[in-house]
Design an enzyme around this catalytic site. Structure first.
Site, PDB file in Angstrom:
ATOM      1  N   GLY A  51       0.778  -1.235   0.000  1.00 13.60           N
ATOM      2  CA  GLY A  51       0.000   0.000   0.000  1.00 13.60           C
ATOM      3  C   GLY A  51       0.808   1.283   0.000  1.00 13.60           C
ATOM      4  N   HIS A  98      15.207  11.674 -14.208  1.00 16.64           N
ATOM      5  CA  HIS A  98      14.409  10.508 -13.821  1.00 16.64           C
ATOM      6  C   HIS A  98      13.901  10.651 -12.386  1.00 16.64           C
ATOM      7  CE1 HIS A  98      16.065   7.606 -17.096  1.00 16.64           C
ATOM      8  NE2 HIS A  98      14.846   8.001 -17.409  1.00 16.64           N
ATOM      9  N   ASP A 131      13.827   8.680  -9.911  1.00 16.20           N
ATOM     10  CA  ASP A 131      14.671   8.221  -8.803  1.00 16.20           C
ATOM     11  C   ASP A 131      15.836   9.183  -8.555  1.00 16.20           C
ATOM     12  OD1 ASP A 131      15.681   7.339 -11.272  1.00 16.20           O
ATOM     13  OD2 ASP A 131      16.764   5.673 -10.375  1.00 16.20           O
ATOM     14  N   HIS A 132      15.820  10.324  -9.289  1.00 13.65           N
ATOM     15  CA  HIS A 132      16.840  11.357  -9.070  1.00 13.65           C
ATOM     16  C   HIS A 132      16.229  12.735  -8.768  1.00 13.65           C
ATOM     17  CE1 HIS A 132      20.322   8.845 -10.270  1.00 13.65           C
ATOM     18  NE2 HIS A 132      19.345   8.162 -10.792  1.00 13.65           N
ATOM     19  N   ASP A 164      27.677   4.316 -11.334  1.00 10.57           N
ATOM     20  CA  ASP A 164      26.385   3.622 -11.526  1.00 10.57           C
ATOM     21  C   ASP A 164      26.559   2.103 -11.670  1.00 10.57           C
ATOM     22  OD1 ASP A 164      23.987   2.633 -12.581  1.00 10.57           O
ATOM     23  OD2 ASP A 164      24.000   3.926 -14.363  1.00 10.57           O
ATOM     24  N   GLY A 194      19.370   1.841 -20.400  1.00 10.22           N
ATOM     25  CA  GLY A 194      20.081   3.108 -20.288  1.00 10.22           C
ATOM     26  C   GLY A 194      21.295   3.030 -19.373  1.00 10.22           C
ATOM     27  N   HIS A 195      21.566   1.853 -18.822  1.00 16.09           N
ATOM     28  CA  HIS A 195      22.663   1.711 -17.860  1.00 16.09           C
ATOM     29  C   HIS A 195      23.780   0.841 -18.431  1.00 16.09           C
ATOM     30  CE1 HIS A 195      20.418   3.530 -14.511  1.00 16.09           C
ATOM     31  NE2 HIS A 195      19.368   2.941 -15.042  1.00 16.09           N
ATOM     32  N   HIS A 225      24.407   3.435  -6.696  1.00 11.47           N
ATOM     33  CA  HIS A 225      23.223   3.204  -7.535  1.00 11.47           C
ATOM     34  C   HIS A 225      23.058   1.718  -7.831  1.00 11.47           C
ATOM     35  CE1 HIS A 225      20.246   3.820 -10.713  1.00 11.47           C
ATOM     36  NE2 HIS A 225      20.223   5.089 -10.438  1.00 11.47           N
TER      37      HIS A 225
END
Lengths: 560, 560
Positions: free
Chosen positions: A51, A78, A80-81, A197, A370-371, A393
Site C-alpha cells: 500500500g 528521472h 529516482d533522481h 552507476d 540506459g545503464h 546506484h
C-alpha cells in the site's frame, strides 16, 4: 559534521539513499562547512511494502546541517533522481537547485503540482564551472535513457570527485555524444574518487545502441499491416522521437496516450527533442479518421502497471482504443524485476483480444537499457583512472560485482568501498577511510501521509493480506461485571462467515467463557488483560480449527 | 456427457486445468461411456491470490460423470501434475491410478501424509498397452527435469491422441534417452490429435543439455576453494545426482538440507537414481567435521522461498549453516517469473555475509529448463505429424505462439485449437470441432479449507493489504435509541492511531452524529441502514483527510 566524523582536511562522501537499492538516489559531498547534494529521488516500493506509494529518504542529517548546504545538483530528470525534490523542500532549505534541459522542464512541472513550494531552480551550462565556496562543480555529458544526463565533477581542495550519474556508452546515440574527451582529460589530470552507476554491473558485455532499437522499430513498422501500438517508458524522449520518425517514414500519424506520455511530449517539444512534420501528431480522439495502417499509438503501460494506458487497452476498459485483430503491440521496454507477472498478464490479454504482440528479445531488439553493462563500466574506469572507487546506484550484489570490476580495471585492493546509506567515506589526496555513520533511513509516503506509516502498520497489512482479520466484540456491564448478550464476531478477509455459522457461534461462546472466567478470577474489569487473553486463546482455537492465522482484534465495550 | 455435447462417434478432449495457466494440469479424454484423466496437479498461486496456499480444479464434471471414469494416468511426478491427487480422491472415486517410477514414489509419500485416503496405485510399464475398455493407453519416454516422464498415447476408435507430457529433447541426457523411434513410428502410423507442452514456446532455439550443466558445475567445483553450496529444484533428481558426482570427483562430501530435498534423496535412492560411494552423503549435523573444501551443501530455496533452506542460510537464521567468507553459493536454477525479487534479495544477503554467488547465465551454464524450446517443439511436431493440434500447458500467449509454431510445421490452418479450461474439442478421424463447454474453474485451498475462500475474501484481503482497516463501534440503547458513550475507533494496518488522536476523536464524533441524525430521521434502529451510512460517510471523510481508503467495518451494539 555530526560527532566530528571528519578531520579538518578530509572530504566526507556519503549517500542518504541509493546504496543497497535502485532508487531514492541522494549523495552528499561535505568539506568543512559546505555540503553539496547530488540528486533527490524517490524509490518505487516493491510488493512487500503493502500500500505504500513511494519511499523517500530520512533528511535528518540535512535538517541538522542546513546552514552548510550550498546547492542541490541534479544529474538528470528521472524520478529516482528528482522525484523527492518536493518532499525535500518541505523539510530543508535548499539555497539553489542546479539542473539542465529535460530535468529543468520536469522539475518545473513538479513545482507547478506542488503549489506553495518555492525552488530557486537554475539551469547549469554544460561547460560552466559553478564555484560554490571551497567546492566547485563542473559537468560532462553522458548517454542515458533520458536526454540531458550528466556526470558531476566536484572539485575539492583535496582533489576531483566524480559522480557518474546514470550512464551508458552509446557510440551511435540518437542524441548528442557523451563527452569522451572531457572524461579522458579528467582522467589524465587525476581523479581522486569515482562514484559510479552499478545498475547493470551483473550484465556481461556492452548494451545495445539506441540506433539499433530505432532501426528495429522502423523495420517492424514496414512489415505490419494494421495499427502499431508501442508501449515504452514515457521519460525516454529519444525513443519516443524515434517512434515518431519511424511513423513518418511509414506514413503513419502518431497519437499518444497516458498522462506521463503526454507530459513527455509537452516537455520534449518545448526542449526541441520531439520534432515532427505538421499534422503528424494527432488528437487522441481522432484516430478513427484514419485507416489502421496509418496509425501509430504510443503509450504508457510497458511495465503492466494496472492503471496505465496499455493495461486498460488490454483489459478492454480504455475509453478510446479497443484492440482489433490486425493490431500489433510492440513492447519497446523490458520488464523491471518484479513486474514480469504483470507484463505477462497484459500480453495474455492482448493476445486474447486478437493483437499480435512483439516483445524485446535478441531477435527483435525493441529495447535497450540506459545503464552501462560491465564492459562500459570498464571503459569509464579506464577513461577516468580513479585512485579511490565507490560503486553507487545499485543493490548490494550489484555494488559488490562493480567493486570487483573496479579491481579488474586497476583500482587497488583496499581502495574500493562498498558502503551502505549513511556510511561516510573520508578522503584526502592521499587516503580514504570509512569514518562512521550519519543518520540515514527510509520514510514511507502513503497518500498525504509522509512518515506516518511505520513497520508496525506494514506488518499488520502483511498479516491482514494473508489471513484477514477476526474481531470479537464483547459488551460488559461495568457495574455488575456481567457480559451483556452474545459477543459479536465479525471478520474480513478470513472466511466467508455466512457459510460458517457454527464456527462463528463457537467463537462467540468461547469469548464469553474467557471473559467470564477471567473476571471471576480477577474480580475486576481490566480491559488490557481481557484483550490479551481473548487474542491468545481465540488465535489458538481458530488455528486449530482452520490452520489459519487471522489477526485477532478484540474489543471490549463497557456500559452501565 | 453434460448437455450431450458429443455425437456418438466423437471423442471429446478437454482440460479441467492447464490451459491459460502453468499449473493444475488435468486433461480428459471421453469416448461414449468412458473417461480417461491425464494428471491431477495443483497450481502455486501468484501474489495476487493473497494468503492462498494452492489452487486446484473444480471437479464437478468428474463428480457428475463418476461412473464413466476408467483411470487417472500420471505423466510424471511434478506437483503441477500429481499435487492434487489427495484433493481429487476426497471428491471423486478413481478406480485406478497409473504412474511410473519417481511418480509412484512421490504419490506413495503423498498418500502416507493423507491417512484415511486410499488409492489403487498401479505402476505402468514403459512398453505395455493398458486396455481400459474401448480406449487403450500406451507410453513413450521423454526427457524432462524429473526422471520417468512420459508421453501418453491414447488409442481411440477414431485414431491416436497423444499428450506430450512435459518434455524437452536432450541429445546428451544424464538419464535414459527419449524414445525417438516410438515417436517416429506413431507419426508414421498417423496421429489424429496432439496435445503438446507450450511452457517454453516463447523461447527461440533449443534448450541446453543436462550434460552441459553437469560439466559446468564440476568445473566450478574444481575452481572454488571453500564450501560449495548448491541450490536447486528438489525434484530434479538427475541434477542432484550430477552434483553428487561432481562432489565425488572433487573429493567433497555431500550434505542435504530442506524437507523436499531430503525426500528427493530418499525416493531417488530407493529408485536407484541417487547413487554415491559409501560415506559420500553425510549427516547434516556433521559438516563441521570436514574442511570447507571437502564440503558440498545441496539445498532447497533456489526460488527465494522465505522458509526454504537457502533463504534461512542467507538470513543467518539456519540452525546448522552459517555463511563464512570463502563459501560459494551456486544457483542451479533460474527464477520463475514472479520470484525474481525474492531471489535478488537472497543473493544480496548472501553477498553481505561474504559468500561468492554464481547464478545461471550464458557464461556459467548452471541450469537448463526441462521444457522444450521452439525448435524442440518443432521436432516433436515433425516426428508425430498430427492432423489436429491443441497446445496445452501454458498461459494464453504461450498457447497462441505454439499454435503458430504448429502451422509453421505443417498443421493446417483451422486444424489447431487454442482453448480454455472446460472447452470441449470433439474429434473424429475426419473432423475436429469445438463442441461447447463443461464446468471448469478454480478452487482455492487455504489451510484446511478447500473452496471455502471465494473472491470476496480475496478482494477483502487485497483492500486490507493496501490501506488496512478502520472499525467504528457504536453502542446504542435499544429502548431509548440513544448512543451510549463515545463510539470506539480501532484500526489495523491503516495508520498508527496513537500518533493520530485528533483524527480518531474526529471520526468518533462524526460516527456519533451520523447515527443520531439517522435515528432522528427514521425514528427506529435499523442496523443495516446505519452501517451503510457510517461506511459511506466515514470512507469519504477518511479519504479526504488522508487520501487513503481503509476498509470501513462498522459495528452497532445494541443493549438495554
Amino acid at each position: 559534521m555530526q560527532n566530528n566524523l571528519l578531520n579538518k582536511n578530509e572530504v566526507g562522501v556519503f549517500a542518504l539513499g541509493g546504496l543497497g537499492e535502485v532508487g531514492k538516489n541522494m549523495y552528499c559531498i561535505e568539506y568543512q562547512d559546505e555540503i553539496i547534494i547530488i540528486d533527490s529521488g524517490i524509490l518505487f516500493p516493491d510488493d512487500s511494502l503493502l500500500g505504500i506509494d513511494y519511499v523517500i529518504n530520512d533528511y535528518t542529517y540535512l535538517i541538522e546541517n542546513q546552514s552548510k548546504i550550498k546547492a542541490l545538483i541534479i544529474s538528470h530528470g528521472h524520478e529516482d533522481h528528482i522525484g523527492a525534490i518536493p518532499y525535500l523542500l518541505r523539510q530543508v532549505h535548499i539555497p539553489k537547485i542546479y539542473a539542465n534541459g529535460m530535468a529543468i522542464g520536469l522539475i518545473r512541472n513538479k513545482m507547478k503540482e506542488n503549489k506553495g513550494l518555492r525552488a530557486n531552480l537554475i539551469e547549469f551550462q554544460e561547460y560552466e564551472k559553478l564555484v560554490l565556496g571551497k567546492l566547485s562543480v563542473s559537468f560532462y555529458r553522458t548517454n542515458h535513457s533520458i536526454p540531458d544526463s550528466f556526470g558531476i565533477v566536484v572539485h575539492t581542495p583535496e582533489g576531483v570527485i566524480i559522480h557518474s550519474g546514470d550512464f551508458k556508452f552509446d557510440f551511435t546515440p540518437t542524441g548528442p555524444d557523451a563527452n569522451y574527451q572531457r572524461m579522458a582529460e579528467l582522467g589524465k589530470k587525476g581523479v581522486l574518487l569515482l562514484l559510479s552507476d552499478s545498475t547493470n554491473s551483473e550484465l556481461a558485455g556492452f548494451t545495445k545502441s539506441e540506433k539499433t532499437v530505432a532501426s528495429s522499430i522502423k523495420d517492424i513498422f514496414t512489415k505490419i499491416e494494421g495499427r502499431a501500438i508501442v508501449a515504452t517508458f514515457a521519460s525516454n524522449v529519444h525513443r519516443v522521437q524515434q517512434i515518431i520518425e519511424a511513423s513518418v517514414a511509414t506514413n503513419r500519424k502518431v497519437a499518444a496516450y497516458g498522462r506521463s506520455m503526454l507530459k513527455t511530449l509537452e516537455v520534449g517539444s518545448e526542449m526541441g527533442y520531439i520534432k515532427a512534420p505538421p499534422g503528424t501528431l494527432i488528437d487522441p480522439n481522432h484516430i478513427k479518421r484514419y485507416k489502421p495502417e496509418e496509425i501509430t499509438i504510443v503509450c504508457t503501460g510497458s511495465q503492466g502497471e494496472p492503471l496505465a494506458a496499455l493495461s486498460r487497452i488490454a483489459a478492454g476498459t480504455h475509453r478510446q482504443i479497443k484492440i482489433t485483430p490486425g493490431d500489433t503491440v510492440i513492447f519497446s521496454s523490458s520488464p523491471i524485476p518484479g513486474n514480469q507477472l504483470g507484463v505477462g498478464k497484459t500480453i495474455n490479454m492482448l493476445f486474447r483480444r486478437g493483437a499480435n504482440v512483439i516483445t524485446n528479445s535478441p531477435l527483435t531488439d525493441t529495447h535497450t537499457s540506459g545503464h552501462a553493462g560491465a564492459e562500459e563500466l570498464k571503459l569509464l574506469l579506464k577513461l577516468l583512472k580513479p585512485k579511490f572507487f565507490m560503486p553507487i546506484h545499485g543493490e548490494y550484489r550489484m555494488l559488490k560485482i562493480h567493486a570487483q570490476i573496479g579491481h579488474d580495471c586497476g583500482v587497488r585492493k583496499g581502495n574500493s568501498f562498498v558502503m551502505d546509506n549513511g556510511d561516510v567515506l573520508a578522503v584526502t589526496r592521499k587516503s580514504a577511510r570509512p569514518a562512521g555513520k550519519v543518520q540515514a533511513g527510509t520514510v514511507y509516503v502513503d497518500g498525504t501521509g509522509i512518515g506516518d506509516i511505520g513497520n508496525i502498520v506494514i506488518r499488520d497489512r502483511k498479516i491482514l493480506s494473508e489471513d484477514g482479520l477476526l474481531s470479537t466484540i464483547v459488551t460488559i456491564n461495568s457495574e455488575t461485571l456481567e457480559v451483556i448478550g452474545k459477543p459479536v464476531i465479525i471478520s474480513r478477509g478470513f472466511i466467508y462467515m455466512r457459510d460458517h455459522e457454527a464456527l462463528t457461534a463457537e467463537i462467540s461462546e468461547k469469548v464469553k467463557q474467557i471473559v467470564e472466567r477471567k473476571i471471576k478470577q480477577t474480580k475486576k474489569l481490566n480491559i488490557n488483560i481481557l484483550k490479551r487473553e481473548i487474542t491468545k486463546q481465540i488465535k489458538d482455537f481458530v488455528q486449530g480449527k482452520t490452520e489459519r492465522n487471522p489477526m485477532i482484534m478484540p474489543v471490549i465495550m463497557s456500559v452501565n
